[in-house]
Design an enzyme around this catalytic site. Sequence first.
Site, short mmCIF file in Angstrom:
data_model
loop_
_atom_site.label_atom_id
_atom_site.label_comp_id
_atom_site.label_asym_id
_atom_site.label_seq_id
_atom_site.Cartn_x
_atom_site.Cartn_y
_atom_site.Cartn_z
N TYR A 1 -1.07 -8.03 7.69
CA TYR A 1 0.01 -7.77 6.73
C TYR A 1 1.19 -8.68 7.05
O TYR A 1 1.42 -9.02 8.21
CB TYR A 1 0.41 -6.28 6.78
CG TYR A 1 1.46 -5.95 5.76
CD1 TYR A 1 1.22 -6.18 4.40
CD2 TYR A 1 2.69 -5.44 6.14
CE1 TYR A 1 2.19 -5.92 3.45
CE2 TYR A 1 3.68 -5.18 5.19
CZ TYR A 1 3.41 -5.42 3.85
OH TYR A 1 4.38 -5.17 2.92
N TYR B 1 7.64 -0.46 8.99
CA TYR B 1 6.27 -0.85 9.34
C TYR B 1 6.11 -0.71 10.86
O TYR B 1 5.01 -0.69 11.40
CB TYR B 1 5.96 -2.27 8.87
CG TYR B 1 4.48 -2.52 8.71
CD1 TYR B 1 3.72 -1.85 7.77
CD2 TYR B 1 3.84 -3.44 9.53
CE1 TYR B 1 2.36 -2.09 7.64
CE2 TYR B 1 2.49 -3.70 9.41
CZ TYR B 1 1.75 -3.02 8.47
OH TYR B 1 0.40 -3.26 8.35
P1 NAI Z 1 -7.93 3.06 6.19
O1 NAI Z 1 -7.13 4.18 6.78
O2 NAI Z 1 -8.89 3.39 5.14
O3 NAI Z 1 -8.67 2.25 7.37
C1 NAI Z 1 -8.25 2.21 8.71
C2 NAI Z 1 -9.50 2.43 9.56
O4 NAI Z 1 -9.24 2.26 10.96
C3 NAI Z 1 -10.08 3.84 9.37
O5 NAI Z 1 -11.40 3.77 8.90
C4 NAI Z 1 -10.02 4.40 10.77
O6 NAI Z 1 -11.03 5.38 11.04
C5 NAI Z 1 -10.15 3.13 11.61
N1 NAI Z 1 -9.82 3.38 13.02
C6 NAI Z 1 -8.68 3.93 13.52
N2 NAI Z 1 -8.79 4.08 14.86
C7 NAI Z 1 -10.00 3.58 15.22
C8 NAI Z 1 -10.70 3.46 16.46
N3 NAI Z 1 -10.15 3.85 17.62
N4 NAI Z 1 -11.95 2.92 16.46
C9 NAI Z 1 -12.53 2.51 15.29
N5 NAI Z 1 -11.91 2.59 14.09
C10 NAI Z 1 -10.67 3.13 14.05
O7 NAI Z 1 -6.82 2.05 5.63
P2 NAI Z 1 -6.89 0.53 5.09
O8 NAI Z 1 -5.61 0.32 4.39
O9 NAI Z 1 -8.16 0.29 4.38
O10 NAI Z 1 -6.79 -0.31 6.43
C11 NAI Z 1 -7.67 -1.34 6.78
C12 NAI Z 1 -6.94 -2.52 7.38
O11 NAI Z 1 -6.15 -3.14 6.36
C13 NAI Z 1 -5.97 -2.17 8.52
O12 NAI Z 1 -6.02 -3.19 9.49
C14 NAI Z 1 -4.64 -2.20 7.80
O13 NAI Z 1 -3.56 -2.41 8.69
C15 NAI Z 1 -4.87 -3.39 6.89
N6 NAI Z 1 -3.91 -3.54 5.79
C16 NAI Z 1 -3.65 -2.48 4.98
C17 NAI Z 1 -2.70 -2.59 4.00
C18 NAI Z 1 -2.34 -1.41 3.15
O14 NAI Z 1 -1.25 -1.42 2.54
N7 NAI Z 1 -3.18 -0.40 3.07
C19 NAI Z 1 -1.97 -3.87 3.75
C20 NAI Z 1 -2.37 -4.94 4.64
C21 NAI Z 1 -3.30 -4.77 5.62
#
Ligand code: NAI
EC number: 1.3.1.9
Length: 270
Positions: free
Chosen positions: A150, A160
């Site tokens: 991000y 953030y």
């Molecule tokens: P999400 O909450 O669906 O995905 C985050 C994932 O990380 C979850 O599946 C969770 O179970 C996993 N996770 C957390 N701790 C863990 C661990 N110890 N071991 C294995 N997995 C673990 O949310 P999203 O938004 O799809 O996030 C995916 C990526 O996208 C992240 O890196 C997030 O920072 C990034 N991102 C998200 C944005 C947004 O606005 N949603 C914008 C830019 C980047």
Amino acid sequence: MAYNLLKGKKGIIFGALDEKSIAWKTALRCHEEGAELVLSNAPIALRMGAINQLAEQVNAPVIAADVTVNEDIQALFEKTKEHFNGGVDFILHSIGMSLNVRKGVHYTQNNYDFTHKGFDISALSLHRILAEAMRQDAINEWGSVVALSYIAAQRVFPDYNDMSDNKAILESIARNFGYYYGSQRKVRVNTVSQSPTRTTAGSGVKGFDGFIDYAEKMSPLGNASADQCADYCVTLFSDLTRMVTMQNLFHDGGFSYTGVTQSVIEQMGK
Ligand code: NAI
């Protein structure tokens, strides 16, 4: 519309929690494009059960791995190699979590135990995954690794919180590991810097609604959706982007290079 861009390719998708997850959408698109997949998430996320629905849809096994635990990552690659009878061609790292964000601890007063945990999950995990993959030679030549980032890695977005630092290091790890993996095995490593997106992780950030509306107004093309992010990841896993590595690639409708938009000027004048 599918183009068979990933026909014959095999990949691991980390981080599909529910159908809003960027990883979930990416798994669906990769499957549509002909890839065979392994899905992975933390044991606690798997207990919530939603991932089994995705696993059925994309016909993939689910292998639990907490990305902060070396043994879990080691076992994941061993099982994946067994499943595919060889290495993988791509990996999606779609993982992030900050305890300081979750517990509402202000950046200037961060709890360092929380900071360490969030750093381990959100940034160091990419290093851990790449290091273990390299040790087991688990990524095939000309393979592609993408991690999601991000723009708070480059610019200040209050609230953030320590995720900004985590993303800055995540991008640095992609660049540095990309050098070594590229020279050794022609494996490319990039980060995709995505627009704010309504997912479980995204919505955890304080003031997220204001945040997402502002980004929408500040982007000539509007915010990029999770589905569009999935499309972009497919291109990065395909053979059409073989020479792209060590980059942080903005996928944000033009937000990152926009100073101000007419829509924001008008809003300020109200
Ligand atoms: P999400 O909450 O669906 O995905 C985050 C994932 O990380 C979850 O599946 C969770 O179970 C996993 N996770 C957390 N701790 C863990 C661990 N110890 N071991 C294995 N997995 C673990 O949310 P999203 O938004 O799809 O996030 C995916 C990526 O996208 C992240 O890196 C997030 O920072 C990034 N991102 C998200 C944005 C947004 O606005 N949603 C914008 C830019 C980047």
